[in-house]
Design an enzyme around this catalytic site. Structure first.
Site, PDB file in Angstrom:
ATOM      1  N   HIS A   1       0.772  -1.065  -0.023  1.00  0.00           N
ATOM      2  CA  HIS A   1      -0.030  -0.177  -0.063  1.00  0.00           C
ATOM      3  C   HIS A   1       0.941   1.202  -0.115  1.00  0.00           C
ATOM      4  O   HIS A   1       1.774   1.446   0.775  1.00  0.00           O
ATOM      5  CB  HIS A   1      -1.002   0.091   1.243  1.00  0.00           C
ATOM      6  CG  HIS A   1      -1.985  -0.976   1.250  1.00  0.00           C
ATOM      7  ND1 HIS A   1      -1.893  -2.595   0.939  1.00  0.00           N
ATOM      8  CD2 HIS A   1      -3.350  -0.664   0.946  1.00  0.00           C
ATOM      9  CE1 HIS A   1      -3.127  -2.832   1.024  1.00  0.00           C
ATOM     10  NE2 HIS A   1      -4.005  -1.844   1.053  1.00  0.00           N
TER      11      HIS A   1
ATOM     12  N   LYS B   1     -14.307   4.930   5.163  1.00  0.00           N
ATOM     13  CA  LYS B   1     -14.556   5.735   4.093  1.00  0.00           C
ATOM     14  C   LYS B   1     -16.298   5.588   3.695  1.00  0.00           C
ATOM     15  O   LYS B   1     -16.829   6.717   3.302  1.00  0.00           O
ATOM     16  CB  LYS B   1     -13.764   5.350   2.763  1.00  0.00           C
ATOM     17  CG  LYS B   1     -13.891   6.382   1.487  1.00  0.00           C
ATOM     18  CD  LYS B   1     -13.059   6.133   0.607  1.00  0.00           C
ATOM     19  CE  LYS B   1     -13.427   6.564  -0.769  1.00  0.00           C
ATOM     20  NZ  LYS B   1     -14.289   5.794  -1.478  1.00  0.00           N
TER      21      LYS B   1
END
Length: 925
Positions: free
Chosen positions: A147, A587
């Site tokens: 990531h 999110k």
């Protein structure tokens, strides 16, 4: 401030070192200042030689001329280096304090250790057999991902490590004044090299470079650290239970996504995955060669001094006979059978390495065909020495190598393949049309689609059946098929445990998972010729959104009802792994709702597994920041639902989390044992702890708060102009300039909030100091709960804060995040949004929710100031805040100039400001 990865790690390091009084705080400050002053003086000395104007600015001396953009860039770079050096000093201090606590109180009193957990288990009344069984059932595997949240180059990480080691050397009292001066000068030299090293990545890293980045931590520390963990566990066990011993299986190892994570990354192809596996194999083989060479130097054991068993003598004779120069080997080390045997083993390892460098398996018998053969040779030496009466030598010299080979095999890590549902279903739709002669496949959420999948899975393959017509499929579909076939091929060529699982991201239904089973069938990943009995590749659904988490029990129940899945699970120890995503759920639903839905989903899936006789093992997809699931390791695990860990536990380690935890040996030792012992403690004690026992009134309150929090958060997310606001008020679109990861910021080319990945989402709100994903919506939820329930509601929340571990953890992490929010700076970033009709309503909403969240959180915690309960955190932030704020304000101006066509100097200064803010906060995203 725990929006940062290294702050969460530091807090876990501090979990048992909280200041009991002001004297401890004074001691901490003095201890840290001695090191930080040394590093600061060295940095200023370097700047005086190379950039005296920047040195004057760092000293706070007044400037009488306007700063040029180049000087601004160099000053920001110097400030970022100072943040990095300060973190090194604090890390060194943390490890010193931990050793001091262990000396003062004893190992059993230090939380985050197996010694502490063994004692706690005994005190809780657990029997030795129960403890031993739980210990041997552990299967813990942190998974390193690629990531893009690590802004530091490997070269910079190496400089940091050397500075840390020099500080460690300075701890010794044995040095003379002259020798201490030499060490101090060496630190200054490293800082000078750090200053002269380019900090920015000039090009986007390739996947091969990311693989090399991941292997750096193994070569430097993790091969040793993981092996030594086993020794620590066995030592603590023997100390707690005198006269008892434990033979540990492989209970701890590492996984990786680097080179296997295809989700939205077009650069991860089947060829890249194949190359990754060969590089991982070579890393382990070269490590074993080094260890065997060292072992050969040490085992100067003569058969005249220690008679050896005949079976070992026979094995040595056979090895010498197979060696091209066996007679010379025997003559060079006469009577030293261990050295003779090791020389023969080294020859076989060399042949294995040579073939692996050609990316070919050993086929002529000259090398090791697989890791099991090497394990057998090492076991033979271990048993021979033990049977000859030299048990302590076997434990000290050979047992560590044996653990190492069993743990890392010829793979170093278990590589996961990750692919998303959209890609898998697109391939299956092509397959359907090609096989059925249809123009279009059924919709994936229809019964017709699932019926086709089940029919294909149940259809036996006959000897004369033609393979699936891959050549008639699109290039993308052929590439996906090639990846599945790579799994089958490389299990044979590299290592049978080279692969871990296939992770299916954005799983929405049981049919999504069955589709992966069908592709595995066509790729030859079933254990029978008819390809109907059992899939040998574990398939793991990844649940990432709030709706998917709520559907989790239904998805799982439908999946586990399929006989093929049941048979496949029996081959995997009757364990179904489920990955849960902290970043995307946050999110999607906001911090509070995500945490509550994640906890509920784990609880319901655990109970469903118990009903169906299947163990559900959770793979926690956490990031470094609070909004991506980051929290102090011990506390995060301790707050998981009771009984949700039955031994198997996986968690992602991403970006800057990896470098903070594993770049330095002492910290790596602590973090590995902390993770493993925390999981073990949860397995043993979680169902006995009152703070984790489900209570209806607490759950009802969490549900009510979550409902309002979700509504407030979704209202903001669905604002017409939110994406435009974020793009203008943060460096969201400029993130790609940092070149910190190989994959794009979006899964597809769509320019929507839904398509935006969680990392750039968090990155943007972090850089503009809103920190919104780590707190927004909670204030509305708490306020509405108290408004409805009045004083009884307030008292209930305060009781939950004291008695509910999950609620307490959420409140704590939100409060730490609030400490890093700066509305004045956030307002300056917001002014980058030209349209007032876009800017003003959104910023006003954020401002009101911020003040409401601060007010309600303090009412619940009983505090008078944000994060006053975390004095160490406040002190760490205080050392950085003035500079961080200054750099954030400079970033606003640089971002404005860059968007107005700023030159290369402006671009460089801007990117350095991002790195500096990341160094101050401890995370890029």
């Amino acid at each position: 401030m725990n929006t940062s990865a290294d702050s969460t790690a530091r807090e876990s390091l501090h979990a048992d070192l909280a200041d009991p009084d002001e004297s401890a705080a004074v001691a901490e400050r003095a201890d840290s200042l001695a090191r930080s002053d040394l590093l600061r003086a060295a940095l200023l000395g370097v700047l005086d030689r190379h950039e005296p104007d920047a040195a004057r600015i760092l000293r706070g001396e007044p400037s009488h001329s306007r700063m040029s953009t180049k000087l601004l860039a160099r000053t920001i770079q110097a400030q970022a280096i100072w943040f990095q050096l300060l973190a090194i000093a604090e890390q060194n201090r943390d490890m010193r304090r931990r050793r001091e606590v262990e000396r003062a109180r004893g190992h059993e009193d230090v939380r985050g250790t197996f010694a502490h957990v063994f004692r706690a288990a005994v005190e809780a009344g657990l029997e030795l057999g129960e403890i031993r069984q739980a210990l041997c059932a552990l299967r813990i595997r942190p998974v390193i991902t690629a990531h893009p949240t690590e802004a530091k180059r490997v070269t910079v990480l190496e400089r940091h490590r050397r500075i840390y080691l020099r500080l460690f050397d300075l701890e010794s009292p044995r040095w003379t004044a002259r020798e201490r001066d030499d060490l101090t000068r060496a630190i200054s030299d490293e800082i000078e090299l750090l200053w002269l090293t380019g900090e920015l990545k000039l090009d986007k890293p390739t996947v091969d470079q990311e693989v090399a980045w991941g292997l750096y931590f193994f070569d430097e520390n993790l091969f040793d650290v993981v092996t030594q963990l086993y020794g620590r566990i066995e030592s603590a066990f023997a100390h707690q239970f005198p006269g008892e011993s434990v033979e540990l299986p492989v209970v701890f190892g590492f996984g990786s996504w680097i080179g296997g994570d295809r989700d939205g990354n077009p650069f991860v192809t089947s060829a890249v995955t194949r190359n990754t596996l060969w590089q991982m194999r070579l890393a382990s083989l070269r490590r074993y060669r080094s260890r065997l060479t060292e072992l050969g130097r040490n085992l100067s054991v003569s058969e005249r001094a220690m008679p050896l068993a005949q079976d070992f003598r026979t094995a040595v004779a056979e090895a010498l006979a197979a060696h091209p120069e066996g007679e010379k080997v025997a003559q060079r080390n006469p009577g030293e059978l261990f050295r003779q045997f090791i020389t023969c083993m080294l020859a076989k390892l060399d042949a294995t390495i040579a073939s692996s460098e050609r990316q070919a398996p050993v086929t002529d018998g000259s090398g090791y065909a697989n890791a099991d053969q090497l394990v057998a040779d090492v076991e033979l030496m271990h048993d021979a020495m033990h049977e000859a009466g030299a048990g302590p030598l076997a434990r000290s010299f050979i047992a560590p190598l044996l653990r190492e080979v069993k743990t890392f095999r010829f793979a170093t890590v278990r590589l996961d393949i990750r692919e998303n549902t959209i890609r898998i279903n697109a391939v299956l739709a092509e397959l359907y049309c090609a096989s059925q002669g249809a123009a279009q496949a059924p919709e994936v959420d229809t019964p017709a689609w699932k019926d086709w999948l089940l029919a294909e899975l149940g259809k036996p393959r006959q000897p004369g059946d033609a393979p699936v017509a891959v050549a008639r499929l699109s290039a993308d579909a052929q590439e996906t098929f090639a990846t599945f076939r790579t799994v089958a091929e490389m299990r044979v060529h590299c290592d049978r445990e080279a692969f871990g699982t296939l992770i299916l991201s954005m799983t929405h239904s049981a049919a999504d998972v069955l589709g992966v089973y069908l592709l595995a069938k066509h790729a030859g990943l079933f254990n029978d010729a008819a390809a109907v009995e059992r899939c040998t590749l574990p398939i793991v659904p990844l649940l990432e959104t709030i709706p998917d988490l709520r559907r989790a029990p239904a998805i799982l129940k439908e999946l586990l009802a399929v006989p093929l899945v049941q048979r496949s699970l029996r081959g995997h120890g009757n364990v179904q792994e489920v990955m849960i995503g902290y970043s995307d759920s946050n999110k999607d639903g906001g911090y509070f709702t995500a945490n509550w839905e994640l906890a509920k989903a784990q609880g319901t899936m655990t109970r469903l597994g118990e009903e169906l006789g299947v163990q559900i093992a959770f793979f926690h997809g956490r990031g470094g920041s609070v909004s991506r699931g980051g929290a102090p390791t011990g506390r995060a695990i301790a707050s998981l639902p009771p009984g949700s860990i039955r031994g198997g536990f996986r968690v992602t380690e991403q970006g800057e989390v990896v470098s903070y935890k594993y770049a330095n040996r002492g910290t790596a030792h602590y973090q590995v044992e902390l993770l493993a012992s925390s999981v073990f403690q949860h397995v043993l004690l979680s169902e006995r702890e009152s703070a984790l026992v489900p209570r209806h009134e607490f759950d009802e309150a969490m549900e009510a708060i979550s409902g309002v929090s979700w509504t407030a958060y979704r209202k903001l997310m669905e604002s017409e102009h939110l994406l435009a606001y974020l793009q203008a008020s943060s460096p969201l679109e400029e993130l790609s300039m940092l070149n910190i990861g190989s994959r794009p910021a979006r899964r597809t080319q769509a320019r929507t909030l839904a398509d935006l990945r969680a990392i750039p989402w968090v990155f943007s709100w972090t850089q503009n100091r809103h920190m919104l994903p780590g707190w927004f919506g909670l204030g509305s939820g708490l306020a509405a709960f108290v408004e409805v329930r009045k004083e009884r509601g307030r008292e209930l929340l305060q009781r939950m804060f004291r008695e509910s571990r999950l609620f307490r953890t959420v409140i704590d992490e939100v409060e730490k995040t609030l400490l890093t929010v700066d509305l004045d700076i956030a307002r300056e970033f917001a002014r980058l949004v030209d349209e007032t009709e876009v800017r003003d309503p959104i910023f006003k909403t954020i401002e009101l929710e911020y003040h409401l969240t601060c007010e309600t959180v303090l009412r619940v915690s009983g505090g008078t100031g944000i994060a006053e309960r975390f004095p160490q955190l406040r002190r760490r932030l205080a050392r950085r805040l003035q500079t961080m704020n200054q750099v954030s304000r400079e970033q606003v101006q640089l971002l404005r100039r860059l968007r107005q066509g700023g030159d290369e100097d402006v671009r460089t200064a801007f990117l350095l400001s991002i790195n500096c803010a990341a160094a101050g906060l401890g995370a890029t995203g």
